[in-house]
Design an enzyme around this catalytic site. Structure first.
Site, PDB file in Angstrom:
ATOM      1  N   LYS A  27      58.512  41.172  15.429  1.00  0.00           N
ATOM      2  CA  LYS A  27      59.482  40.240  16.013  1.00  0.00           C
ATOM      3  C   LYS A  27      60.732  40.177  15.136  1.00  0.00           C
ATOM      4  CE  LYS A  27      55.969  37.680  18.459  1.00  0.00           C
ATOM      5  NZ  LYS A  27      54.948  36.634  18.425  1.00  0.00           N
TER       6      LYS A  27
ATOM      7  N   ASP B 108      58.964  30.107  23.156  1.00  0.00           N
ATOM      8  CA  ASP B 108      57.688  30.617  23.673  1.00  0.00           C
ATOM      9  C   ASP B 108      57.399  30.026  25.066  1.00  0.00           C
ATOM     10  OD1 ASP B 108      56.191  32.488  22.275  1.00  0.00           O
ATOM     11  OD2 ASP B 108      55.479  31.031  20.797  1.00  0.00           O
TER      12      ASP B 108
ATOM     13  N   GLN C  28      53.354  31.320  15.407  1.00  0.00           N
ATOM     14  CA  GLN C  28      52.460  32.410  15.794  1.00  0.00           C
ATOM     15  C   GLN C  28      51.048  31.883  16.030  1.00  0.00           C
ATOM     16  OE1 GLN C  28      53.497  35.507  16.388  1.00  0.00           O
ATOM     17  NE2 GLN C  28      51.483  36.402  16.728  1.00  0.00           N
TER      18      GLN C  28
HETATM   19  N1  LIG Z   1      53.399  32.017  19.532  1.00  0.00           N
HETATM   20  C1  LIG Z   1      53.046  33.238  19.922  1.00  0.00           C
HETATM   21  N2  LIG Z   1      53.832  33.911  20.777  1.00  0.00           N
HETATM   22  C2  LIG Z   1      53.503  35.175  21.174  1.00  0.00           C
HETATM   23  O1  LIG Z   1      54.235  35.804  21.964  1.00  0.00           O
HETATM   24  C3  LIG Z   1      52.296  35.774  20.660  1.00  0.00           C
HETATM   25  C4  LIG Z   1      51.523  35.012  19.773  1.00  0.00           C
HETATM   26  N3  LIG Z   1      51.912  33.749  19.430  1.00  0.00           N
HETATM   27  N4  LIG Z   1      50.383  35.499  19.256  1.00  0.00           N
HETATM   28  C5  LIG Z   1      49.949  36.850  19.547  1.00  0.00           C
HETATM   29  C6  LIG Z   1      50.447  37.347  20.875  1.00  0.00           C
HETATM   30  C7  LIG Z   1      50.435  38.852  21.013  1.00  0.00           C
HETATM   31  N5  LIG Z   1      51.806  39.249  21.224  1.00  0.00           N
HETATM   32  C8  LIG Z   1      52.217  40.589  21.311  1.00  0.00           C
HETATM   33  C9  LIG Z   1      53.546  40.958  21.355  1.00  0.00           C
HETATM   34  C10 LIG Z   1      53.918  42.299  21.394  1.00  0.00           C
HETATM   35  C11 LIG Z   1      52.979  43.298  21.370  1.00  0.00           C
HETATM   36  C12 LIG Z   1      53.419  44.745  21.375  1.00  0.00           C
HETATM   37  O2  LIG Z   1      54.583  45.046  21.295  1.00  0.00           O
HETATM   38  N6  LIG Z   1      52.473  45.682  21.470  1.00  0.00           N
HETATM   39  C13 LIG Z   1      52.732  47.122  21.468  1.00  0.00           C
HETATM   40  C14 LIG Z   1      51.718  47.846  20.595  1.00  0.00           C
HETATM   41  C15 LIG Z   1      51.810  47.492  19.154  1.00  0.00           C
HETATM   42  C16 LIG Z   1      50.822  48.302  18.333  1.00  0.00           C
HETATM   43  O3  LIG Z   1      50.858  49.540  18.450  1.00  0.00           O
HETATM   44  O4  LIG Z   1      50.030  47.683  17.598  1.00  0.00           O
HETATM   45  C17 LIG Z   1      52.587  47.696  22.860  1.00  0.00           C
HETATM   46  O5  LIG Z   1      51.849  47.113  23.663  1.00  0.00           O
HETATM   47  O6  LIG Z   1      53.160  48.746  23.116  1.00  0.00           O
HETATM   48  C18 LIG Z   1      51.668  42.952  21.338  1.00  0.00           C
HETATM   49  C19 LIG Z   1      51.285  41.612  21.321  1.00  0.00           C
HETATM   50  C20 LIG Z   1      52.595  38.152  21.180  1.00  0.00           C
HETATM   51  N7  LIG Z   1      51.870  37.040  20.995  1.00  0.00           N
END
Ligand SMILES: Nc1nc(=O)c2c([nH]1)NC[C@@H]1CN(c3ccc(C(=O)N[C@@H](CCC(=O)O)C(=O)O)cc3)C=[N+]21
Length: 382
Positions: free
Chosen positions: A125, A192, A169
């Protein structure tokens, strides 16, 4: 709900034989439901065919390969590409705002505890903020911090004019009350979109939430940018979490879809999903939604990002069974898979998001978009 419906699938009975050294990977299912295994990558099947010795196996794999070859293939909804497009748009807006009124949007991110995955997300982020010119402020607190300490930081960020968005988070350490903490974030800075007032407004006709939760917003944005009609369509959301499933269903309803939510107590989920023109799955169960669950031509948005452990064995082995992945390159020791069995789904549906590279990058792009909107609103900048 009974999700163990894969027994009739032809792939479950398949045995393959390897004739040369390599590595095999065993899958461990996360969670309590047995959901079976889904089809393997056809290119891997082809490779295996070349290496296979016993004629019997050869026949089986050849049949599988030609089936895969003739099957139609879905359009891939490229979240990574769309997220980049959105970041470029945000970059332009951030600099226009800076030039016009000298304000740079700021995002505060709080990470409590030492979870590795959370640390990675927070780092991503922060990087994303930098890439578009948004300022980021990071607070990291140890696992055993007191709730009051977290609340103090939130209160300071609420009052800080350089901060336009606050993200705590999740998940939080167990001893903390998530409700108390999320409620403390000022509604004007809740990028969020988790504040109950935001969710309440999202649910009401004629009301506008200050922020739409990032992941569901990213799903709808993908449907829009790819030109898929939502109005009048039958949509099924799988999962009813506060942060994805429920708001995704509300958003689809606002877009005039007819929405059904399928959850852990739903009977015959596959029958309900099979009716859907649009499926959004957010349950966190690897490969739970099988090809047979999906209506031909449906559009599938797969929110699940499930790490599946892979184990490298030293030498070749010959009996392969379900729950085994053929993947020779897996440097991290795990791979990410969605809730939907991609290899099966792509032969049935008209479009699908991949994992990774689908909804994940969109979540982060929407976070940046919400932060920019917040700064514009606070400074009354159009
Ligand atoms: N307050 C809060 N807000 C959130 O938005 C929040 C959170 N807590 N806690 C955890 C989850 C999870 N999350 C993700 C965001 C981006 C990818 C992302 O970009 N993933 C990549 C892969 C990354 C990799 O390769 O490990 C993809 O899907 O292509 C994943 C998971 C936001 N979250």
């Amino acid at each position: 709900m009974n999700l163990a419906d894969c027994s009739s699938h032809s792939a479950t009975a398949r045995l393959l034989h390897f004739g040369s050294p390599g590595a095999i990977y065993l899958r461990r299912f996360v969670g309590s439901l047995h959901v079976g295994r889904c089809g393997s990558n056809p290119t891997h099947v082809k490779t295996l065919r070349l290496r296979s010795n016993p004629p019997k196996t050869l026949t089986v794999t050849a049949a599988m390969a030609s089936e895969a070859e003739v099957a139609a293939s879905a359009k891939i909804i490229d979240g990574k590409m769309v997220a980049k497009e959105i970041r470029d748009e945000i970059t332009t807006e951030v600099s226009r705002m800076k030039d016009a009124i000298g304000v740079v949007p700021g995002l505060a991110v709080m990470l409590i505890g030492e979870r590795k995955d959370s640390a990675t997300y927070v780092r991503n982020k922060k990087k994303a903020c930098e890439s578009v010119g948004i300022n980021s402020f990071e607070v990291r607190l140890p696992e055993d911090s007191a709730e009051t300490e977290v609340l103090k930081f939130i209160s300071d960020f609420n009052d800080d004019p350089a901060v336009h968005g606050i993200l705590v988070q999740l998940p939080l350490p167990k001893h903390m009350n998530e409700q108390n903490i999320l409620n403390a974030v000022s509604i004007e800075k809740d990028v969020d979109g988790f504040h109950p007032l935001n969710i309440g407004r999202l649910a009401m006709r004629g009301r506008e939430p200050s922020f739409v939760p990032c992941t569901p917003k990213g799903c709808i944005e993908l449907l829009h940018r790819y030109g898929f009609q939502i109005k009048g369509k039958k949509a099924v959301v799988i999962g009813r979490s506060n942060i994805v499933g429920m708001p995704a269903a509300l958003l689809l309803q606002r877009e005039d879809a007819t929405v059904t939510i399928v959850h852990s107590r739903t009977q015959n989920p596959e029958q309900i999903v099979k009716e859907a023109d649009i499926v959004i799955s957010a349950v966190g169960q690897p490969d739970m939604v099988r090809g047979t669950w999906l209506k031909p031509g449906a559009v599938v948005i797969d929110v699940g990002i499930n790490p599946v452990e892979v184990r490298r064995l030293p030498l070749v082995f010959f009996i392969f069974h379900d729950h085994i992945l053929y993947d020779a390159t897996c440097p991290r020791g795990y791979r990410l898979v969605g809730d939907v069995c991609y290899e099966e789904a792509r032969k049935v549906v008209s479009a699908i998001t991949p994992v990774p590279g689908g909804v994940g990058p969109m979540t982060i792009a929407m976070l940046l978009s919400n932060t920019l909107s917040s700064a514009k609103r606070i400074h009354n900048f159009q």
